[in-house]
Design a protein around this motif. Structure first.
Motif: not given
Length: 148
Positions: A65-82, A139-148
């Motif tokens: 999804y787009a925000q005002k100044t960036r674009i976010v990529i999210q699993g459960r949490v935001r893990f990447a952006r552009a 992505y594993k961090i974004g999904e809050q996978a165990e061990g990350t």
């Protein structure tokens, strides 16, 4: 037998509709269009971004999804952006460790949570297999996978 950690449902902002792991988490609340970030920018940046999103979504469900100044990529949490600049794309991802890549422009330490890796992408070809491997970790961090 392996037990998967039960995750709480995401909270959805009633104003913008974006989902978060914590109720009322601060965010850039608003509705913006992806297309606006690429207005009057070279097509190659849009194609590089498309490839960047493809490698994220190849890992599993991801919301973009787009925000005002960036674009976010999210699993459960935001893990990447552009962030789309005039002639390059600043692609960032969250990792637990520093990494090397020819397009790496800056490394930002978050302390215990890990690192923000900032890449300078100018062409779709910059989104290579090495970057895809880093995205799989993010992505594993974004999904809050165990061990990350």
């Amino acid at each position: 037998m392996v037990f998967k950690r039960q995750q709480r449902p995401l909270w959805r902002c009633p104003k913008c509709g974006h989902s978060f792991v914590t109720r009322n988490l601060w965010h850039s609340c608003g509705t913006y269009r992806l297309a606006d970030h690429f207005k009057n920018k070279p097509q190659r940046l849009r194609l590089a971004f498309k490839r960047y999103v493809e490698i994220a979504k190849a890992c599993g469900p991801a919301t973009v999804y787009a925000q005002k100044t960036r674009i976010v990529i999210q699993g459960r949490v935001r893990f990447a952006r552009a962030i789309v600049h005039r002639d390059w794309l600043e692609a960032t991802m969250w990792l637990k460790h520093p990494a090397e890549h020819p397009c790496l422009r800056r490394l930002e330490s978050f302390g215990k949570p890990g690192f923000g890796l900032h890449f300078c992408l100018r062409e779709p070809a910059d989104v290579d297999e090495a970057l895809a491997e880093l995205m799989r970790e993010a992505y594993k961090i974004g999904e809050q996978a165990e061990g990350t």
